[in-house]
Design a protein around this motif. Structure first.
Motif, PDB file in Angstrom:
ATOM      1  N   LEU A  56       0.830  -1.201   0.000  1.00  0.00           N
ATOM      2  CA  LEU A  56       0.000   0.000   0.000  1.00  0.00           C
ATOM      3  C   LEU A  56       0.870   1.258   0.000  1.00  0.00           C
ATOM      4  O   LEU A  56       0.541   2.259  -0.666  1.00  0.00           O
ATOM      5  CB  LEU A  56      -0.941   0.005   1.209  1.00  0.00           C
ATOM      6  CG  LEU A  56      -2.084  -1.012   1.157  1.00  0.00           C
ATOM      7  CD1 LEU A  56      -2.904  -0.954   2.441  1.00  0.00           C
ATOM      8  CD2 LEU A  56      -2.991  -0.765  -0.054  1.00  0.00           C
ATOM      9  N   LEU A  57       1.995   1.211   0.725  1.00  0.00           N
ATOM     10  CA  LEU A  57       2.926   2.341   0.711  1.00  0.00           C
ATOM     11  C   LEU A  57       3.529   2.524  -0.676  1.00  0.00           C
ATOM     12  O   LEU A  57       3.711   3.647  -1.146  1.00  0.00           O
ATOM     13  CB  LEU A  57       4.039   2.118   1.744  1.00  0.00           C
ATOM     14  CG  LEU A  57       3.678   2.421   3.197  1.00  0.00           C
ATOM     15  CD1 LEU A  57       4.808   1.982   4.117  1.00  0.00           C
ATOM     16  CD2 LEU A  57       3.380   3.900   3.393  1.00  0.00           C
ATOM     17  N   ILE A  58       3.836   1.406  -1.320  1.00  0.00           N
ATOM     18  CA  ILE A  58       4.367   1.466  -2.687  1.00  0.00           C
ATOM     19  C   ILE A  58       3.340   2.096  -3.617  1.00  0.00           C
ATOM     20  O   ILE A  58       3.669   2.935  -4.469  1.00  0.00           O
ATOM     21  CB  ILE A  58       4.744   0.055  -3.182  1.00  0.00           C
ATOM     22  CG1 ILE A  58       5.942  -0.477  -2.407  1.00  0.00           C
ATOM     23  CG2 ILE A  58       5.057   0.064  -4.680  1.00  0.00           C
ATOM     24  CD1 ILE A  58       6.241  -1.932  -2.671  1.00  0.00           C
ATOM     25  N   LEU A  59       2.080   1.695  -3.456  1.00  0.00           N
ATOM     26  CA  LEU A  59       1.007   2.218  -4.296  1.00  0.00           C
ATOM     27  C   LEU A  59       0.914   3.737  -4.178  1.00  0.00           C
ATOM     28  O   LEU A  59       0.715   4.441  -5.171  1.00  0.00           O
ATOM     29  CB  LEU A  59      -0.322   1.577  -3.886  1.00  0.00           C
ATOM     30  CG  LEU A  59      -1.545   1.881  -4.759  1.00  0.00           C
ATOM     31  CD1 LEU A  59      -1.363   1.283  -6.152  1.00  0.00           C
ATOM     32  CD2 LEU A  59      -2.806   1.314  -4.107  1.00  0.00           C
ATOM     33  N   VAL A  60       1.096   4.247  -2.963  1.00  0.00           N
ATOM     34  CA  VAL A  60       0.994   5.687  -2.726  1.00  0.00           C
ATOM     35  C   VAL A  60       2.246   6.426  -3.186  1.00  0.00           C
ATOM     36  O   VAL A  60       2.163   7.503  -3.784  1.00  0.00           O
ATOM     37  CB  VAL A  60       0.752   5.961  -1.226  1.00  0.00           C
ATOM     38  CG1 VAL A  60       0.834   7.447  -0.925  1.00  0.00           C
ATOM     39  CG2 VAL A  60      -0.608   5.416  -0.800  1.00  0.00           C
ATOM     40  N   ALA A  61       3.423   5.827  -2.926  1.00  0.00           N
ATOM     41  CA  ALA A  61       4.676   6.567  -3.098  1.00  0.00           C
ATOM     42  C   ALA A  61       5.359   6.377  -4.446  1.00  0.00           C
ATOM     43  O   ALA A  61       6.340   7.070  -4.728  1.00  0.00           O
ATOM     44  CB  ALA A  61       5.655   6.150  -1.995  1.00  0.00           C
ATOM     45  N   PHE A  62       4.857   5.491  -5.287  1.00  0.00           N
ATOM     46  CA  PHE A  62       5.595   5.151  -6.503  1.00  0.00           C
ATOM     47  C   PHE A  62       5.803   6.347  -7.426  1.00  0.00           C
ATOM     48  O   PHE A  62       6.809   6.454  -8.105  1.00  0.00           O
ATOM     49  CB  PHE A  62       4.892   4.022  -7.267  1.00  0.00           C
ATOM     50  CG  PHE A  62       5.767   3.418  -8.327  1.00  0.00           C
ATOM     51  CD1 PHE A  62       6.739   2.498  -7.991  1.00  0.00           C
ATOM     52  CD2 PHE A  62       5.642   3.787  -9.655  1.00  0.00           C
ATOM     53  CE1 PHE A  62       7.572   1.955  -8.955  1.00  0.00           C
ATOM     54  CE2 PHE A  62       6.469   3.247 -10.629  1.00  0.00           C
ATOM     55  CZ  PHE A  62       7.430   2.323 -10.270  1.00  0.00           C
ATOM     56  N   GLY A  63       4.849   7.261  -7.485  1.00  0.00           N
ATOM     57  CA  GLY A  63       4.983   8.399  -8.386  1.00  0.00           C
ATOM     58  C   GLY A  63       5.759   9.562  -7.805  1.00  0.00           C
ATOM     59  O   GLY A  63       5.899  10.608  -8.443  1.00  0.00           O
ATOM     60  N   TRP A  64       6.286   9.397  -6.591  1.00  0.00           N
ATOM     61  CA  TRP A  64       7.008  10.482  -5.938  1.00  0.00           C
ATOM     62  C   TRP A  64       8.424  10.626  -6.496  1.00  0.00           C
ATOM     63  O   TRP A  64       8.889   9.805  -7.276  1.00  0.00           O
ATOM     64  CB  TRP A  64       7.078  10.231  -4.432  1.00  0.00           C
ATOM     65  CG  TRP A  64       5.747  10.317  -3.753  1.00  0.00           C
ATOM     66  CD1 TRP A  64       4.553  10.655  -4.312  1.00  0.00           C
ATOM     67  CD2 TRP A  64       5.464  10.027  -2.385  1.00  0.00           C
ATOM     68  NE1 TRP A  64       3.542  10.604  -3.390  1.00  0.00           N
ATOM     69  CE2 TRP A  64       4.073  10.221  -2.189  1.00  0.00           C
ATOM     70  CE3 TRP A  64       6.234   9.626  -1.295  1.00  0.00           C
ATOM     71  CZ2 TRP A  64       3.462  10.037  -0.956  1.00  0.00           C
ATOM     72  CZ3 TRP A  64       5.621   9.438  -0.069  1.00  0.00           C
ATOM     73  CH2 TRP A  64       4.253   9.641   0.093  1.00  0.00           C
ATOM     74  N   SER A  65       9.116  11.655  -6.048  1.00  0.00           N
ATOM     75  CA  SER A  65      10.486  11.917  -6.492  1.00  0.00           C
ATOM     76  C   SER A  65      11.426  10.843  -5.949  1.00  0.00           C
ATOM     77  O   SER A  65      11.088  10.114  -4.997  1.00  0.00           O
ATOM     78  CB  SER A  65      10.951  13.286  -6.002  1.00  0.00           C
ATOM     79  OG  SER A  65      11.060  13.295  -4.590  1.00  0.00           O
ATOM     80  N   LEU A  66      12.616  10.773  -6.535  1.00  0.00           N
ATOM     81  CA  LEU A  66      13.619   9.787  -6.125  1.00  0.00           C
ATOM     82  C   LEU A  66      13.972   9.965  -4.651  1.00  0.00           C
ATOM     83  O   LEU A  66      14.112   8.986  -3.906  1.00  0.00           O
ATOM     84  CB  LEU A  66      14.870   9.931  -6.998  1.00  0.00           C
ATOM     85  CG  LEU A  66      15.939   8.839  -6.876  1.00  0.00           C
ATOM     86  CD1 LEU A  66      15.379   7.496  -7.283  1.00  0.00           C
ATOM     87  CD2 LEU A  66      17.150   9.195  -7.724  1.00  0.00           C
ATOM     88  N   LYS A  67      14.088  11.214  -4.216  1.00  0.00           N
ATOM     89  CA  LYS A  67      14.441  11.491  -2.825  1.00  0.00           C
ATOM     90  C   LYS A  67      13.356  11.002  -1.872  1.00  0.00           C
ATOM     91  O   LYS A  67      13.650  10.358  -0.856  1.00  0.00           O
ATOM     92  CB  LYS A  67      14.661  12.994  -2.633  1.00  0.00           C
ATOM     93  CG  LYS A  67      15.076  13.378  -1.222  1.00  0.00           C
ATOM     94  CD  LYS A  67      15.302  14.872  -1.113  1.00  0.00           C
ATOM     95  CE  LYS A  67      15.712  15.251   0.314  1.00  0.00           C
ATOM     96  NZ  LYS A  67      15.934  16.724   0.432  1.00  0.00           N
ATOM     97  N   MET A  68      12.101  11.295  -2.200  1.00  0.00           N
ATOM     98  CA  MET A  68      11.002  10.875  -1.340  1.00  0.00           C
ATOM     99  C   MET A  68      10.867   9.357  -1.334  1.00  0.00           C
ATOM    100  O   MET A  68      10.587   8.742  -0.299  1.00  0.00           O
ATOM    101  CB  MET A  68       9.691  11.507  -1.812  1.00  0.00           C
ATOM    102  CG  MET A  68       9.604  13.006  -1.544  1.00  0.00           C
ATOM    103  SD  MET A  68       9.756  13.391   0.222  1.00  0.00           S
ATOM    104  CE  MET A  68       8.304  12.581   0.877  1.00  0.00           C
ATOM    105  N   ARG A  69      11.077   8.716  -2.499  1.00  0.00           N
ATOM    106  CA  ARG A  69      11.013   7.258  -2.566  1.00  0.00           C
ATOM    107  C   ARG A  69      12.092   6.620  -1.707  1.00  0.00           C
ATOM    108  O   ARG A  69      11.887   5.566  -1.101  1.00  0.00           O
ATOM    109  CB  ARG A  69      11.129   6.770  -4.009  1.00  0.00           C
ATOM    110  CG  ARG A  69       9.926   7.063  -4.881  1.00  0.00           C
ATOM    111  CD  ARG A  69       9.812   6.065  -6.026  1.00  0.00           C
ATOM    112  NE  ARG A  69      11.035   5.920  -6.775  1.00  0.00           N
ATOM    113  CZ  ARG A  69      11.364   6.638  -7.851  1.00  0.00           C
ATOM    114  NH1 ARG A  69      10.548   7.592  -8.283  1.00  0.00           N
ATOM    115  NH2 ARG A  69      12.483   6.422  -8.485  1.00  0.00           N
TER     116      ARG A  69
END
Length: 202
Positions: A56-69
């Motif tokens: 679920l975290l991956i689902l939310v964070a996948f489109g974020w920046s490299l730093k945030m990922r």
């Protein structure tokens, strides 16, 4: 760009399916673990809940920046350790008097968990080489869980011939070790992503 967006959509769809599958089997395995008093099933059921959170975290964070990922990847590394902590507490309570769980229920539940995790690993395998701590976390979780499930099935078979709680207890400890190894791998990839993000800013 279209190919990249298509890949992200595919990954999002797969991790959602994996998250729902893990959540569903968590309830099954947790109930059986409580019923038969199994340390390994208890540890594995918590692991299913952890896998749900990871995906679920991956689902939310996948489109974020490299730093945030990279920050989310580090968080996932800690999440991967949670089942081991719960397992060690349960194992400590039963260490002095290991009670053998029902071997047939232990093996049958482990077999069901294996089917779920093999299905999840198969869905995620096409993305395992994707350069992201997030997708690596999801694949490693599914892979390690499948290995743990095989060990649970074997523990049930051993208990049929040697009626003892030790096989179940030993497998539970093994599951904790697998999660530590996965956490280390995810942490290393997240640190690499963090370093790459800093390089891009220079």
């Amino acid at each position: 760009m279209n190919n990249l967006n298509s890949l992200e959509q595919q990954i999002r769809r797969v991790v959602l399916i994996v998250a729902l599958a893990n959540l569903a089997y968590f309830f099954v395995e947790f109930q059986v673990a409580q019923r038969i008093g199994s340390v390994s099933l208890f540890a594995d059921s918590i692991d299913f809940l952890e896998d749900t959170t990871v995906n679920l975290l991956i689902l939310v964070a996948f489109g974020w920046s490299l730093k945030m990922r990279s920050f989310v990847g580090m968080l996932l590394a800690f999440i991967l350790l949670i089942p081991g902590i719960f397992m060690l507490w349960t194992a400590w309570e039963k260490f002095n008097l290991p009670i053998a769980p029902d071997p047939w229920m232990l093996s049958a539940t482990g077999l069901g968990a294996l089917a779920v995790n093999l299905g999840c690993a198969f869905l995620l395998s096409r993305f395992r080489a994707h350069n992201s701590s997030l997708t690596r976390a999801a694949f490693l979780s599914a892979r390690n869980d499948a290995l743990a499930n095989i060990a649970i099935i074997l523990a049930g078979l051993v208990t049929l011939y040697w009626y003892s709680g030790w096989p179940d207890l030993i497998v539970g400890i093994g599951i904790a070790i697998l999660n530590v190894d996965a956490a280390k791998s995810v942490w290393n990839v997240a640190r690499q992503e963090q370093a790459s993000a800093k390089t891009e800013l220079i």
